[in-house]
Design a protein around this motif. Structure first.
Motif, PDB file in Angstrom:
ATOM      1  N   ALA A  20      -3.820  -0.908   6.942  1.00  0.00           N
ATOM      2  CA  ALA A  20      -3.863  -1.711   5.702  1.00  0.00           C
ATOM      3  C   ALA A  20      -3.787  -0.805   4.493  1.00  0.00           C
ATOM      4  O   ALA A  20      -3.186  -1.150   3.478  1.00  0.00           O
ATOM      5  CB  ALA A  20      -5.137  -2.533   5.688  1.00  0.00           C
ATOM      6  N   GLU A  21      -4.306   0.357   4.611  1.00  0.00           N
ATOM      7  CA  GLU A  21      -4.295   1.283   3.467  1.00  0.00           C
ATOM      8  C   GLU A  21      -3.272   2.368   3.713  1.00  0.00           C
ATOM      9  O   GLU A  21      -3.587   3.475   4.128  1.00  0.00           O
ATOM     10  CB  GLU A  21      -5.706   1.923   3.322  1.00  0.00           C
ATOM     11  N   ILE A  22      -2.050   2.055   3.520  1.00  0.00           N
ATOM     12  CA  ILE A  22      -1.044   3.094   3.793  1.00  0.00           C
ATOM     13  C   ILE A  22      -0.888   4.022   2.595  1.00  0.00           C
ATOM     14  O   ILE A  22      -0.373   5.111   2.690  1.00  0.00           O
ATOM     15  CB  ILE A  22       0.326   2.465   4.128  1.00  0.00           C
ATOM     16  N   GLY A  23      -1.306   3.591   1.454  1.00  0.00           N
ATOM     17  CA  GLY A  23      -1.180   4.396   0.245  1.00  0.00           C
ATOM     18  C   GLY A  23       0.235   4.373  -0.272  1.00  0.00           C
ATOM     19  O   GLY A  23       1.092   3.671   0.259  1.00  0.00           O
ATOM     20  N   ASP A  24       0.483   5.118  -1.354  1.00  0.00           N
ATOM     21  CA  ASP A  24       1.842   5.209  -1.879  1.00  0.00           C
ATOM     22  C   ASP A  24       2.064   6.612  -2.426  1.00  0.00           C
ATOM     23  O   ASP A  24       1.153   7.439  -2.423  1.00  0.00           O
ATOM     24  CB  ASP A  24       2.098   4.127  -2.921  1.00  0.00           C
ATOM     25  N   CYS A  25       3.285   6.886  -2.845  1.00  0.00           N
ATOM     26  CA  CYS A  25       3.595   8.217  -3.359  1.00  0.00           C
ATOM     27  C   CYS A  25       4.698   8.131  -4.377  1.00  0.00           C
ATOM     28  O   CYS A  25       5.415   7.132  -4.448  1.00  0.00           O
ATOM     29  CB  CYS A  25       3.978   9.134  -2.213  1.00  0.00           C
ATOM     30  N   ASP A  26       4.832   9.199  -5.170  1.00  0.00           N
ATOM     31  CA  ASP A  26       5.934   9.284  -6.135  1.00  0.00           C
ATOM     32  C   ASP A  26       7.089   9.988  -5.438  1.00  0.00           C
ATOM     33  O   ASP A  26       6.962  11.152  -5.051  1.00  0.00           O
ATOM     34  CB  ASP A  26       5.465  10.082  -7.356  1.00  0.00           C
ATOM     35  N   PRO A  27       8.222   9.298  -5.212  1.00  0.00           N
ATOM     36  CA  PRO A  27       9.307   9.943  -4.472  1.00  0.00           C
ATOM     37  C   PRO A  27       9.817  11.220  -5.138  1.00  0.00           C
ATOM     38  O   PRO A  27      10.280  12.135  -4.463  1.00  0.00           O
ATOM     39  CB  PRO A  27      10.383   8.864  -4.453  1.00  0.00           C
TER      40      PRO A  27
END
Ligand code: ADP
Length: 590
Positions: free
Chosen positions: A438-445
């Motif tokens: 559920a908490e996959i997180g995100d990132c700045d490509p």
């Protein structure tokens, strides 16, 4: 002309109708005209001939006055009375003859005793009249010849000395004169029924035949004065005028000759009728042509319409009905044209949609195949991961027991490295099917891309990975490691395809809903023959040492796992391959 199908062109139909109408109108009119001309010719000729006896009477009356004067002139001739009284007969005859000759007539002399000296026998009644001082003019039949006779008392002092006058024969000359006056042939019949003179052309009606017919009374009355006598040479109209004491004058006209003009009139009427017909048909042709032209235009327009040419306009016409037909046809054409344009648009849209459906279907099939491959690969990886780890642990134990510089040590190291690689591979494959937390997180490509560029250049300074990213920060819903692995795989492939000297570009662009990452190289580009299999597991064109064919498979699997997708294409300028990763924008991204 009727066509083979039995249909007649409009222009021919109009001309046929016109010709029929004209024929129906002209034929009865021609027949009536013919009857009328025949009637008029007959009536005119009969009336003309009926006036001939009156002309004869008038002429005789006028002639009688002249003859009376001639007779007085002879009777009053110098020395005539003296010569008679003196019994100088010869002298008297000579004097009378000379005076009568002045009038182109013959002398008549009657002695005091009433005896004839010269000239025809004078009827007693006439002599009595002269004796009473009269100057009678009469007709006598003398010596088989009718004559006119004019008498006057001889001019003598001693009373009645006889009579003198002139006489002239009623012969061919008179017949010619009368014929000219009455404009008819004249036949003179003597008191005994004999033929005296005739102006008849012997080729037409023979005068004796006519005389016989008249004398025998073989005639049918056609008017009060005129009757028709039929001889072998055809019918003749005759008007009979008796001349008291001298015979009969018959005025005649050949019926055939009188009606001779009729065939000519008929011919002229026929020619006029035909000319009228031709002229009317000529005019009709022009009119029918102008009537048929718009109808033909309409037919041509409908034929073009039937062939599918909806752009051809329908011609207008000056004929109200045709024009109305043309207008309704035109509105039908324009609405059909509009409907067809609508249908074409709808068709185009349908084709477009179908095309998209096809590619979507192909993509679905591909993704499904990749998904099932990924599942299988993950199961395989799960099965081999533990045995590989066990073998590696065993090898570590074996390695520790080997002398430091032995050949066995280096082989053991190599084997451990290979096992590590296999372990890593198995981990990667497992990653593909690991459930997303559920908490996959995100990132700045952009950050991840720059990180990858730095790491790629770390081992080899010739390597250049250029990152082009927007200044705005973008975020994708994906752990940075997953994106890093995708980019690593793509950059590795780019370097292998183009060589380490050629720069690799990572271009990042943000859209409404997605972020696009293009990894472009300057290598040979994508071979179209293998384009469809690039993302298949274990597909490689490299040798067994450098490639296992899982790099793109894993990268695509990761992209798809986090809601994105991948594609590959060749680019023309500069030539090379472009691998595109499309990822959704993270909801939290600003
Ligand atoms: P591997 O690199 O082990 O062959 P990959 O899945 O990474 O496996 O690549 C599969 C195949 O795709 C490669 O063997 C190569 O033929 C082709 N390929 C991958 N990247 C590129 C590229 N940048 N240019 C041309 N072909 C490429």
């Amino acid at each position: 002309m009727p066509s083979s199908s039995g249909r007649v062109p409009l222009i021919a139909a109009l001309l046929l109708a016109l010709a029929a109408a004209l024929t129906v109108a002209l034929v009865p009119a021609g027949l009536a005209l013919d009857r009328r001309v025949d009637d008029v010719l007959r009536r005119t000729a009969i009336e003309d001939l009926g006036r001939a006896p009156m002309i004869l009477d008038d002429r005789n009356a006028a002639r009688a006055e002249a003859l009376s004067m001639h007779a007085q002139s002879v009777a009053g001739a110098d020395g005539l009375a003296e010569a008679i009284v003196a019994g100088r007969t010869e002298e008297a005859i000579a004097t009378a003859t000379a005076t009568a000759a002045m009038y182109d007539e013959e002398p008549v002399l009657v002695g005091p005793d009433g005896s004839r000296i010269v000239g025809p026998e004078v009827p007693a009644g006439a002599l009595d009249e002269v004796r009473r001082g009269g100057t009678p003019v009469l007709y006598v039949f003398d010596d088989g010849m009718p004559r006119t006779l004019a008498l006057a008392p001889l001019d003598a002092e001693s009373g009645w000395m006889g009579a003198a006058g002139t006489s002239s024969p009623m012969d061919a000359t008179l017949a010619t004169t009368l014929a000219a006056l009455a404009r008819a042939d004249v036949t003179m019949i003597g008191a005994d029924g004999s033929l005296i003179a005739s102006t008849l052309d012997p080729d037409s009606v023979s005068a004796p035949e006519l005389v016989t017919a008249v004398v025998e009374g073989r005639s049918n009355p056609v008017s009060e004065q005129v009757s028709e006598v039929v001889t072998d040479r055809g019918p003749t109209w005759v008007a009979v005028s008796p001349v008291a004491g001298a015979g009969t004058v018959v005025f005649s006209r050949s019926v055939d000759e009188e009606l001779a003009a009729l065939p000519g009139v008929r011919r002229s009427a026929l020619i006029a009728g035909l000319l009228t017909l031709v002229l009317a048909l000529g005019v009709g042709l022009v009119v029918a042509g102008s009537l048929a032209r718009p109808v033909r235009g309409l037919a041509a327009a409908s034929a073009r319409l039937a062939e599918g040419d909806f752009a051809a306009p329908v011609p207008v016409s000056t004929i109200d009905e045709v024009d109305r037909l043309g207008r309704s046809f035109e509105s039908m054409r324009t609405s059909l044209q509009a409907r067809i344009a609508e249908l074409a648009d709808a068709n185009e849209a349908l084709e477009d949609r179908q095309e998209r459906l096809h590619s979507l279907q192909a993509e679905l099939i591909r993704q499904d195949r990749l998904a099932s491959s990924a599942r299988m690969a993950a199961e395989l990886a799960h099965e081999i991961r533990n045995p590989v780890a066990n073998v590696r642990n065993c090898l570590e134990v074996v390695r520790r027991g080997l002398p430091a510089d032995s050949e066995g040590l280096s082989f053991a190291d190599m084997a451990i490295d290979e096992l590590l690689r296999m372990h890593e591979l198995a981990e990667q494959l497992l990653d593909l099917n690991r459930p997303v937390s559920a908490e996959i997180g995100d990132c700045d490509p952009a950050d991840v891309a720059r990180n990858v560029a730095t790491l790629a250049a770390m081992g080899d300074e010739t390597v250049a990975v250029d990152v082009h990213a927007p200044t705005d920060s973008l975020r994708v819903p994906m752990p940075p490691d997953a994106l890093k692995q995708i980019l690593f795989n793509l950059v590795d492939n780019a370097r292998e395809a183009a060589g380490d000297e050629e720069p690799v570009e990572i271009r990042i662009e943000g859209g409404d809903q997605t972020v696009t990452l293009d990894v472009a190289d300057r290598g040979p580009g994508i071979d179209p023959a293998i384009a469809a299999r690039l993302f298949d597991p274990f597909f490689t064109t490299k040798d067994a040492v450098t490639g296992v064919g899982l790099g793109l498979f894993v990268a695509e699997g990761l992209a798809r796992r986090y809601g994105g997708h991948m594609s590959a294409a060749s680019r023309p300028d500069p030539p090379g391959a472009v691998f595109r990763v499309v990822l959704p924008l993270a909801r939290t991204s600003t």
